[in-house]
Design a protein around this motif. Structure first.
Motif, PDB file in Angstrom:
ATOM      1  N   UNK A 252      62.335 -55.188 -34.515  1.00 45.73           N
ATOM      2  CA  UNK A 252      61.452 -56.333 -34.333  1.00 45.73           C
ATOM      3  C   UNK A 252      60.275 -56.194 -35.289  1.00 45.73           C
ATOM      4  N   UNK A 253      60.002 -57.251 -36.052  1.00 47.30           N
ATOM      5  CA  UNK A 253      58.990 -57.179 -37.106  1.00 47.30           C
ATOM      6  C   UNK A 253      58.039 -58.372 -37.012  1.00 47.30           C
ATOM      7  N   UNK A 254      56.921 -58.265 -37.744  1.00 45.19           N
ATOM      8  CA  UNK A 254      55.963 -59.361 -37.973  1.00 45.19           C
ATOM      9  C   UNK A 254      54.957 -59.572 -36.859  1.00 45.19           C
ATOM     10  N   UNK A 255      55.203 -59.061 -35.649  1.00 41.84           N
ATOM     11  CA  UNK A 255      54.242 -59.214 -34.560  1.00 41.84           C
ATOM     12  C   UNK A 255      54.555 -58.174 -33.495  1.00 41.84           C
ATOM     13  N   UNK A 256      53.591 -57.945 -32.600  1.00 42.39           N
ATOM     14  CA  UNK A 256      53.803 -56.984 -31.523  1.00 42.39           C
ATOM     15  C   UNK A 256      54.845 -57.505 -30.542  1.00 42.39           C
ATOM     16  N   UNK A 257      55.745 -56.625 -30.133  1.00 40.40           N
ATOM     17  CA  UNK A 257      56.768 -56.969 -29.157  1.00 40.40           C
ATOM     18  C   UNK A 257      56.235 -56.690 -27.755  1.00 40.40           C
ATOM     19  N   UNK A 258      56.350 -57.681 -26.874  1.00 40.18           N
ATOM     20  CA  UNK A 258      55.892 -57.519 -25.502  1.00 40.18           C
ATOM     21  C   UNK A 258      56.639 -56.363 -24.834  1.00 40.18           C
ATOM     22  N   UNK A 259      55.923 -55.424 -24.190  1.00 34.73           N
ATOM     23  CA  UNK A 259      56.595 -54.252 -23.599  1.00 34.73           C
ATOM     24  C   UNK A 259      57.678 -54.606 -22.592  1.00 34.73           C
ATOM     25  N   UNK A 260      57.442 -55.631 -21.767  1.00 34.29           N
ATOM     26  CA  UNK A 260      58.452 -56.014 -20.782  1.00 34.29           C
ATOM     27  C   UNK A 260      59.706 -56.552 -21.467  1.00 34.29           C
ATOM     28  N   UNK A 261      59.527 -57.325 -22.526  1.00 35.46           N
ATOM     29  CA  UNK A 261      60.669 -57.826 -23.290  1.00 35.46           C
ATOM     30  C   UNK A 261      61.411 -56.670 -23.945  1.00 35.46           C
ATOM     31  N   UNK A 262      60.675 -55.710 -24.474  1.00 35.25           N
ATOM     32  CA  UNK A 262      61.262 -54.514 -25.080  1.00 35.25           C
ATOM     33  C   UNK A 262      62.186 -53.815 -24.081  1.00 35.25           C
ATOM     34  N   UNK A 263      61.683 -53.603 -22.875  1.00 38.67           N
ATOM     35  CA  UNK A 263      62.486 -52.931 -21.842  1.00 38.67           C
ATOM     36  C   UNK A 263      63.755 -53.727 -21.521  1.00 38.67           C
ATOM     37  N   UNK A 264      63.604 -55.028 -21.367  1.00 39.82           N
ATOM     38  CA  UNK A 264      64.766 -55.854 -21.003  1.00 39.82           C
ATOM     39  C   UNK A 264      65.832 -55.815 -22.101  1.00 39.82           C
ATOM     40  N   UNK A 265      65.404 -55.906 -23.359  1.00 34.24           N
ATOM     41  CA  UNK A 265      66.359 -55.918 -24.470  1.00 34.24           C
ATOM     42  C   UNK A 265      67.136 -54.613 -24.555  1.00 34.24           C
ATOM     43  N   UNK A 266      66.428 -53.494 -24.452  1.00 36.05           N
ATOM     44  CA  UNK A 266      67.118 -52.200 -24.537  1.00 36.05           C
ATOM     45  C   UNK A 266      68.058 -52.003 -23.353  1.00 36.05           C
ATOM     46  N   UNK A 267      67.598 -52.338 -22.162  1.00 35.01           N
ATOM     47  CA  UNK A 267      68.431 -52.159 -20.978  1.00 35.01           C
ATOM     48  C   UNK A 267      69.652 -53.064 -21.000  1.00 35.01           C
ATOM     49  N   UNK A 268      69.457 -54.272 -21.488  1.00 33.00           N
ATOM     50  CA  UNK A 268      70.559 -55.243 -21.479  1.00 33.00           C
ATOM     51  C   UNK A 268      71.581 -54.973 -22.574  1.00 33.00           C
ATOM     52  N   UNK A 269      71.094 -54.676 -23.775  1.00 35.21           N
ATOM     53  CA  UNK A 269      72.003 -54.609 -24.920  1.00 35.21           C
ATOM     54  C   UNK A 269      72.408 -53.188 -25.310  1.00 35.21           C
ATOM     55  N   UNK A 270      71.785 -52.188 -24.689  1.00 37.24           N
ATOM     56  CA  UNK A 270      72.246 -50.827 -24.864  1.00 37.24           C
ATOM     57  C   UNK A 270      72.079 -50.240 -26.249  1.00 37.24           C
ATOM     58  N   UNK A 271      71.087 -50.695 -26.977  1.00 37.49           N
ATOM     59  CA  UNK A 271      70.825 -50.157 -28.304  1.00 37.49           C
ATOM     60  C   UNK A 271      69.332 -49.879 -28.457  1.00 37.49           C
ATOM     61  N   UNK A 272      68.949 -48.863 -29.247  1.00 41.32           N
ATOM     62  CA  UNK A 272      67.524 -48.568 -29.425  1.00 41.32           C
ATOM     63  C   UNK A 272      66.814 -49.696 -30.160  1.00 41.32           C
ATOM     64  N   UNK A 273      65.601 -49.966 -29.725  1.00 38.92           N
ATOM     65  CA  UNK A 273      64.807 -51.040 -30.308  1.00 38.92           C
ATOM     66  C   UNK A 273      63.543 -50.450 -30.915  1.00 38.92           C
TER      67      UNK A 273
END
Length: 568
Positions: A252-273
């Protein structure tokens, strides 16, 4: 990936001729084909008598053709200027007047069969490599000048951190006129021998096909902005797009990624973010967060890698850990200045040469940095400092809110007031959202209006266009000030008006409602209520009468009395 040079970039063409350099929905371009196209193009530069350092302006809709033009100019020691295909003619002409290009490309040149030559590949670290125009009016466009040293240093860092090599396949569909689309796209592929995958641009309607190309093209690294990651989180139908043997990292680039969104993406898609922080003035990224020993903690903007960061308080001293000040950067990836704008360049650097980012930040004890907001977006309401990011963090915790962006709007009595735009996942009233804000924020920080919008205006990098949003919200608030219908009962109108100002259910109000008994009836909303009543009912209540209003019954009486003597 140390010791990069233009010559080593060109070596990818020599070493990996059969590798795919670029994959698009229209076709594939190999490194061999890229080399032939570059050789042909530099011959056209000769035919136009371009000298080293000449600018080449590119506004071409054909992405493959635009990339070839850019790469050819860069490797030949010219200075390409990449514009988005939709750049209006007025802005194109303004930028052309600023850079005085030797050539301007509005379409891919036809193959004239004139042969070609090898690019010059000059080794001049301090020489301009390209200019990227990020902002400014058509009369005064602002161009960021990046040197060879800047871009090569940044490419070396990104390639090393993410293990990008000639077997990597980079999925990056960001706009080529944006630094992350250009540098972490074709230039990163060229520096490593990797393959760049582009998919025609992200669109919500075609998102499933766009995501399907990740697996179909065997992408190893997927790069996009937080806005797109948020849309994927909300609307993607499946969880397996990235669960392939090839996919190594989500970026994720260009802006800060929301921590809650970060957690959901990693948990859902199973890849490091991973989250990257940087400016166009740092080429792309300067700080990195994610699961890597050199990077900072998740939920922060990370640690500086191959550059230095510091936080400085307004008095000019260094901030202690945890103390908020301006984030400043220094390193080989930091640009030397703006194109022909010495004044802005001088304003952007400290006396000892550090780049002033304009971001408020603090350093944690673990070396990670947290951005607290933009210095220029701070809201000053009656002398009280409000960070809009704090409001937005609270609002996105509401289950109905997909996005929240708060801005300052001018106000006669208070100087500025915070107003929040929200994009909703489901229906939610302003009263419900206000109650949520009141439960999460100090009273003075509760936004004075919360307005649902279909979408937040954004630039090509995905960052909110704050001026456009301010104008949108101001218009929405003006539209709500329309006069009441003449046949409506005055008392009912007053209750409805008060409910809107206080953002509560009208059923909670009656004419005995008073400050202290109504949530949200504070000094600001009292003034707002009186002003709204004057506008809506066509009366002038005046400051003395306004101060004497202690209930909605008093307000009704003040309006009714003045209506008797008012021509309206």
């Amino acid at each position: 990936m140390t010791g990069l040079s233009l010559a080593s970039l060109w070596q990818s063409v020599v070493r990996y001729p059969d590798n795919d350099f670029l994959m698009t929905p229209e076709g594939t371009l190999s490194y061999r084909a890229l080399g032939a196209a570059v050789r042909a193009q530099v011959a056209r530069f000769d035919a136009a008598n371009l000298a080293p350092g000449s600018r080449v302006l590119i506004r071409v809709a054909d992405e493959a053709g635009a990339i070839v033009l850019f790469v050819a100019a860069l490797l030949d020691g010219l200075v390409p200027v990449m514009l988005a295909p939709g750049t209006p003619d007025l802005r194109l002409h303004a930028i052309a007047a600023a850079v005085e290009p030797g050539l301007t490309y509005l379409a891919v040149p036809a193959d004239d069969g004139a042969g070609g030559r090898e690019p010059r590949l000059p080794e001049k670290p301090a020489a301009p490599a390209y200019i990227l125009f990020t902002s400014g009016t058509t009369q005064a466009p602002s161009g960021v000048t990046l040197t060879q040293c800047n871009i090569l240093a940044n490419l070396a860092t990104i390639g090393r951190l993410f293990g990008i090599d000639h077997e990597a396949r980079i999925f990056n569909d960001m706009v080529l006129a944006h630094a992350d689309g250009l540098v972490q796209g074709p230039l990163l592929a060229l520096a490593t021998g990797a393959t760049l995958i582009r998919s025609g641009g992200f669109a919500l309607a075609s998102m499933e096909a766009w995501l399907g190309r990740v697996a179909m093209t065997r992408a190893t690294h997927v790069i996009t902005v937080p806005t797109v990651w948020s849309l994927i989180d909300r609307y993607a139908r499946r969880d397996d797009y990235f669960r392939t043997p090839d996919c190594r990292a989500l970026m994720s680039v260009a802006a800060k990624l929301d921590p809650a969104l970060w957690d959901r993406l990693e948990n859902r898609f199973g890849r490091p973010l991973f989250n990257q922080y940087g400016l166009t003035e740092t080429v792309t990224s300067a700080l990195y967060a994610g699961p890597h020993p050199e990077m900072g903690a998740r939920g922060t903007i990370g640690r500086p890698v191959d550059c230095a960061a510091r936080v400085m308080i307004p008095s000019g001293g260094a901030a202690a850990d945890g103390e908020v000040g301006e984030l400043q950067l220094s390193g080989e990836n930091v640009f030397p200045g703006y194109w022909k704008n010495d004044l802005r360049t001088a304003e952007s650097f400290t006396p000892d040469g550090w780049l002033k980012t304009g971001d408020l930040a603090r350093r944690r004890a673990d070396g990670s940095y947290e951005v607290m907001g933009r210095i220029k977006t701070i809201i000053m309401m009656a002398g009280f400092l409000i960070r809009p990011e704090e409001i937005d963090e609270a609002m996105t915790a509401h289950p109905a809110v997909a996005e929240s962006v708060s801005v300052a709007l001018p106000n006669t009595e208070f100087g500025e007031i915070p107003v929040t735009a929200v994009v909703l996942k489901r229906a939610a009233s302003e009263a419900e959202l206000t109650a949520h804000a009141q439960s999460a924020l100090e009273p003075l920080k509760v936004p004075k209006r919360i307005i649902a919008v279909p979408a937040v205006p954004r630039g090509i990098s995905g960052k909110p266009e704050l001026k456009a949003l301010q104008a949108l919200l101001a218009r929405a608030m003006q539209d709500e000030q329309a006069p009441a219908a003449a046949d409506q009962a005055l008392a009912a109108d007053v209750l409805k008006l008060a409910a809107r100002v206080f953002r509560i259910d009208p059923a909670q109000l009656d004419l005995a409602s008073a400050p202290g008994k109504v949530v949200g009836w504070d000094s600001f909303s009292h003034v707002t209520l009186v002003l709204a009543a004057e506008t809506r009912f066509g009366v002038e209540i005046g400051p003395e009468a306004a101060a004497a209003i202690t209930s909605l019954g008093d307000l009704l009486a003040a309006i009714a009395t003045r209506r008797l003597v008012s021509p309206s």
